[in-house]
Motif scaffolding. Structure first.
Motif, PDB file in Angstrom:
ATOM      1  N   MET A   1      -3.727  -1.249   7.623  1.00  0.00           N
ATOM      2  CA  MET A   1      -3.435  -2.053   6.455  1.00  0.00           C
ATOM      3  C   MET A   1      -2.364  -1.336   5.626  1.00  0.00           C
ATOM      4  N   ASN A   2      -1.551  -2.097   4.980  1.00  0.00           N
ATOM      5  CA  ASN A   2      -0.457  -1.589   4.174  1.00  0.00           C
ATOM      6  C   ASN A   2      -0.990  -0.853   2.934  1.00  0.00           C
ATOM      7  N   ASN A   3      -0.464   0.367   2.670  1.00  0.00           N
ATOM      8  CA  ASN A   3      -0.896   1.134   1.498  1.00  0.00           C
ATOM      9  C   ASN A   3      -0.642   0.385   0.198  1.00  0.00           C
ATOM     10  N   GLU A   4       0.480  -0.310   0.113  1.00  0.00           N
ATOM     11  CA  GLU A   4       0.799  -1.051  -1.114  1.00  0.00           C
ATOM     12  C   GLU A   4      -0.269  -2.104  -1.401  1.00  0.00           C
ATOM     13  N   TYR A   5      -0.755  -2.747  -0.361  1.00  0.00           N
ATOM     14  CA  TYR A   5      -1.794  -3.759  -0.527  1.00  0.00           C
ATOM     15  C   TYR A   5      -3.103  -3.114  -0.997  1.00  0.00           C
ATOM     16  N   LEU A   6      -3.474  -1.982  -0.400  1.00  0.00           N
ATOM     17  CA  LEU A   6      -4.690  -1.283  -0.822  1.00  0.00           C
ATOM     18  C   LEU A   6      -4.590  -0.828  -2.275  1.00  0.00           C
ATOM     19  N   VAL A   7      -3.433  -0.292  -2.647  1.00  0.00           N
ATOM     20  CA  VAL A   7      -3.229   0.165  -4.022  1.00  0.00           C
ATOM     21  C   VAL A   7      -3.339  -1.021  -4.975  1.00  0.00           C
ATOM     22  N   ARG A   8      -2.734  -2.136  -4.619  1.00  0.00           N
ATOM     23  CA  ARG A   8      -2.802  -3.331  -5.475  1.00  0.00           C
ATOM     24  C   ARG A   8      -4.244  -3.804  -5.628  1.00  0.00           C
ATOM     25  N   MET A   9      -4.999  -3.826  -4.520  1.00  0.00           N
ATOM     26  CA  MET A   9      -6.407  -4.231  -4.595  1.00  0.00           C
ATOM     27  C   MET A   9      -7.207  -3.254  -5.461  1.00  0.00           C
ATOM     28  N   ALA A  10      -6.981  -1.949  -5.270  1.00  0.00           N
ATOM     29  CA  ALA A  10      -7.698  -0.950  -6.063  1.00  0.00           C
ATOM     30  C   ALA A  10      -7.369  -1.106  -7.542  1.00  0.00           C
ATOM     31  N   ASN A  11      -6.106  -1.330  -7.860  1.00  0.00           N
ATOM     32  CA  ASN A  11      -5.710  -1.508  -9.257  1.00  0.00           C
ATOM     33  C   ASN A  11      -6.293  -2.794  -9.845  1.00  0.00           C
ATOM     34  N   ASP A  12      -6.385  -3.853  -9.048  1.00  0.00           N
ATOM     35  CA  ASP A  12      -7.000  -5.092  -9.524  1.00  0.00           C
ATOM     36  C   ASP A  12      -8.482  -4.881  -9.839  1.00  0.00           C
ATOM     37  N   ILE A  13      -9.167  -4.175  -8.972  1.00  0.00           N
ATOM     38  CA  ILE A  13     -10.582  -3.863  -9.218  1.00  0.00           C
ATOM     39  C   ILE A  13     -10.693  -2.992 -10.463  1.00  0.00           C
ATOM     40  N   GLY A  14      -9.807  -2.013 -10.583  1.00  0.00           N
ATOM     41  CA  GLY A  14      -9.802  -1.154 -11.762  1.00  0.00           C
ATOM     42  C   GLY A  14      -9.573  -1.932 -13.044  1.00  0.00           C
ATOM     43  N   ALA A  15      -8.673  -2.904 -13.002  1.00  0.00           N
ATOM     44  CA  ALA A  15      -8.407  -3.727 -14.189  1.00  0.00           C
ATOM     45  C   ALA A  15      -9.647  -4.530 -14.571  1.00  0.00           C
ATOM     46  N   PHE A  16     -10.375  -5.007 -13.575  1.00  0.00           N
ATOM     47  CA  PHE A  16     -11.598  -5.761 -13.852  1.00  0.00           C
ATOM     48  C   PHE A  16     -12.628  -4.894 -14.562  1.00  0.00           C
ATOM     49  N   PHE A  17     -12.812  -3.662 -14.075  1.00  0.00           N
ATOM     50  CA  PHE A  17     -13.835  -2.785 -14.634  1.00  0.00           C
ATOM     51  C   PHE A  17     -13.343  -1.960 -15.826  1.00  0.00           C
ATOM     52  N   ALA A  18     -12.103  -2.130 -16.221  1.00  0.00           N
ATOM     53  CA  ALA A  18     -11.564  -1.378 -17.363  1.00  0.00           C
ATOM     54  C   ALA A  18     -12.299  -1.717 -18.661  1.00  0.00           C
ATOM     55  N   ARG A  41     -12.736   2.049   6.883  1.00  0.00           N
ATOM     56  CA  ARG A  41     -11.340   2.369   7.214  1.00  0.00           C
ATOM     57  C   ARG A  41     -10.425   2.172   6.012  1.00  0.00           C
ATOM     58  N   MET A  42     -10.733   1.187   5.190  1.00  0.00           N
ATOM     59  CA  MET A  42      -9.931   0.952   3.985  1.00  0.00           C
ATOM     60  C   MET A  42     -10.104   2.109   3.002  1.00  0.00           C
ATOM     61  N   ARG A  43     -11.353   2.545   2.822  1.00  0.00           N
ATOM     62  CA  ARG A  43     -11.606   3.680   1.917  1.00  0.00           C
ATOM     63  C   ARG A  43     -10.915   4.931   2.435  1.00  0.00           C
ATOM     64  N   LYS A  44     -10.990   5.160   3.741  1.00  0.00           N
ATOM     65  CA  LYS A  44     -10.350   6.339   4.328  1.00  0.00           C
ATOM     66  C   LYS A  44      -8.843   6.313   4.093  1.00  0.00           C
ATOM     67  N   GLN A  45      -8.236   5.165   4.301  1.00  0.00           N
ATOM     68  CA  GLN A  45      -6.796   5.053   4.114  1.00  0.00           C
ATOM     69  C   GLN A  45      -6.423   5.244   2.642  1.00  0.00           C
ATOM     70  N   ARG A  62      -7.475   5.412  -9.894  1.00  0.00           N
ATOM     71  CA  ARG A  62      -7.196   6.811  -9.527  1.00  0.00           C
ATOM     72  C   ARG A  62      -8.453   7.665  -9.688  1.00  0.00           C
ATOM     73  N   SER A  63      -9.162   7.482 -10.784  1.00  0.00           N
ATOM     74  CA  SER A  63     -10.396   8.240 -11.006  1.00  0.00           C
ATOM     75  C   SER A  63     -11.472   7.869  -9.985  1.00  0.00           C
ATOM     76  N   ALA A  64     -11.513   6.612  -9.602  1.00  0.00           N
ATOM     77  CA  ALA A  64     -12.473   6.170  -8.577  1.00  0.00           C
ATOM     78  C   ALA A  64     -12.151   6.839  -7.240  1.00  0.00           C
ATOM     79  N   ALA A  65     -10.875   6.908  -6.910  1.00  0.00           N
ATOM     80  CA  ALA A  65     -10.481   7.584  -5.668  1.00  0.00           C
ATOM     81  C   ALA A  65     -10.862   9.054  -5.717  1.00  0.00           C
ATOM     82  N   ALA A  66     -10.714   9.679  -6.872  1.00  0.00           N
ATOM     83  CA  ALA A  66     -11.120  11.082  -7.019  1.00  0.00           C
ATOM     84  C   ALA A  66     -12.618  11.239  -6.809  1.00  0.00           C
TER      85      ALA A  66
END
Length: 71
Positions: A1-18, A41-45, A62-66
């Motif tokens: 899966m494309n990193n840009e897509y994963l980052v966008r999804m992670a940021n969207d989830i982050g915006a929801f829980f902000a 596999r998505m989490r690993k990537q 970013r904090s969730a990834a940490a």
């Protein structure tokens, strides 16, 4: 899966829980969501991307990834 897509999804989830009361709670909610709904596999990537600098990841994604990386 494309990193840009994963980052966008992670940021969207982050915006929801902000809206959580604290940054820590928001990060925990994002990481919990990723553990429950993302394919391993998505989490690993995403973690590989985070460890290589995490370009594009915003708070609280970013904090969730940490948190995921520390487990």
């Amino acid at each position: 899966m494309n990193n840009e897509y994963l980052v966008r999804m992670a940021n969207d989830i982050g915006a929801f829980f902000a809206a959580e009361p604290s940054r820590e709670q928001a990060a925990r909610a994002v990481s919990d969501h990723m553990k429950r709904f993302w394919d391993p596999r998505m989490r690993k990537q995403l973690l590989e991307h985070f460890r290589s600098g995490g370009a594009g990841l915003e708070e609280p994604a970013r904090s969730a990834a940490a948190l995921l990386a520390a487990e």
